[in-house]
Design an enzyme around this catalytic site. Structure first.
Site, PDB file in Angstrom:
ATOM      1  CE1 TYR A  33     -61.509 -45.163  -0.651  1.00 56.97           C
ATOM      2  CE2 TYR A  33     -59.733 -43.646  -0.845  1.00 56.97           C
ATOM      3  CZ  TYR A  33     -60.927 -43.784  -1.137  1.00 56.97           C
ATOM      4  OH  TYR A  33     -61.647 -43.208  -2.119  1.00 56.97           O
ATOM      5  CE  LYS A  47     -61.780 -45.801  -4.222  1.00 58.95           C
ATOM      6  NZ  LYS A  47     -63.050 -45.765  -4.966  1.00 58.95           N
TER       7      LYS A  47
END
Length: 246
Positions: A156, A160
Site C-alpha cells: 500500500y 502511495k
C-alpha cells in the site's frame, strides 16, 4: 477564499463516501461546480442531492478508476456540462494490509490498479484539457503511509510513494501552466478500512481511527486551500494528520 473557489469546475474520483465526498460537498459549498465519480451510483446520487439541496451544482458519473475510459467520461462530462475543467482530484483508492510474505498477489494488483494506475489514468484524462485551456490543477490524494513505513502496509505504501514520485516529477516537468499538489492524509475516519480482509487487522485500524482519526472535512479544507491560491502560486505538498499521530 470563497471568491477564489467560486465557479471552479472540479472532477473528483472516489466521491461517493469519505474524503472524496467531503471534498465535493465543501467545494460546492464554496461555489465550485463539482463532477463526482465513484463505482456506486446510489452513493453518487445521494452526494449530488445533498449538494443541490444546499444550493450547489453537481453532476455524477459512475467511475471505476481501473478503466481509463471511465476517467475520460468523467472529465468530458465536466467540459460538456460546464464548459471547462479547472481541477482534477484523484482521490479513489483501496487499502489492503498484510505482510509481504503472505504473497496476496490479487490484493497487490488491486492496489496497483486503483492507487497508482487509477491516478495516472485520471491525470492522462485531464492533462489534454488543461493544455488546451492553458490552465488546470491536479490534486493527488496520497497518504502518510508512504512517509512512515510500517509492517503490513508495504505494498500500500509503495503505491502511495509511487504517486508521490510522479506528482513531484510532473511538478518539475510543468511550465507552471498546470499546477499539481500532493496531499497526504494520516488517520481519517472513512470506510477505506472496509477493504481490509483480515478481521483482526481491520479491528486494529478501526480502533486507531476512532481514537485518532480526523473528520474527512479536514482533508477537504486542505484541498480548498490548495486550489484557492493565485494562479502563480503552487502548493506542492501538504501533510495533514492528527496531532497525536506518530
Amino acid at each position: 477564499m470563497q471568491k477564489q473557489v467560486l465557479d471552479k469546475v472540479v472532477a473528483i474520483t472516489g466521491a461517493g463516501s469519505g474524503i472524496g465526498k467531503a471534498i465535493a460537498i465543501e467545494l460546492a459549498r464554496y461555489g465550485a461546480k463539482v463532477v463526482v465519480g465513484s463505482r456506486t451510483e446510489a452513493a453518487l446520487i445521494e452526494v449530488v442531492e445533498q449538494i443541490k439541496q444546499a444550493g450547489g451544482e453537481a453532476v455524477h458519473v459512475v467511475t471505476n478508476v481501473k478503466n481509463k475510459e471511465d476517467l475520460l467520461r468523467l472529465v468530458n462530462t465536466a467540459v460538456d456540462t460546464y464548459g471547462r475543467l479547472d481541477v482534477m482530484v484523484n482521490n479513489a483508492g483501496v487499502a489492503h494490509i498484510s505482510p509481504i510474505d503472505e504473497l496476496d498477489l490479487n490484493e497487490w494488483e488491486e492496489m496497483i490498479d486503483s492507487n497508482l494506475k487509477g491516478v495516472l489514468y485520471g491525470m492522462a484524462a485531464a492533462i489534454p484539457i488543461f493544455k488546451q485551456q492553458l490552465s488546470g490543477h491536479i490534486i493527488n490524494i496520497i497518504s502518510t503511509s508512504g512517509l512512515k513505513i510500517v509492517p503490513t502496509q508495504g505494498v500500500y505504501a509503495a503505491t502511495k510513494n509511487a504517486v508521490r514520485t510522479l506528482t513531484e516529477a510532473f511538478r518539475q516537468e510543468s511550465d507552471g501552466t498546470i499546477r499539481i499538489t500532493g496531499i497526504s492524509p494520516g488517520y481519517v475516519k472513512t470506510n477505506l478500512v472496509n477493504t481490509v480482509k483480515d478481521e483482526a487487522k481491520r479491528q486494529q485500524v478501526i480502533q486507531a481511527m476512532e481514537q485518532l482519526g480526523l473528520p474527512p472535512v479536514a482533508v477537504a479544507n486542505a484541498v480548498i486551500y490548495a486550489v484557492s491560491q493565485p494562479a502563480h502560486v503552487e502548493v506542492g505538498d501538504i501533510v495533514i494528520r492528527p496531532a497525536k499521530q506518530n
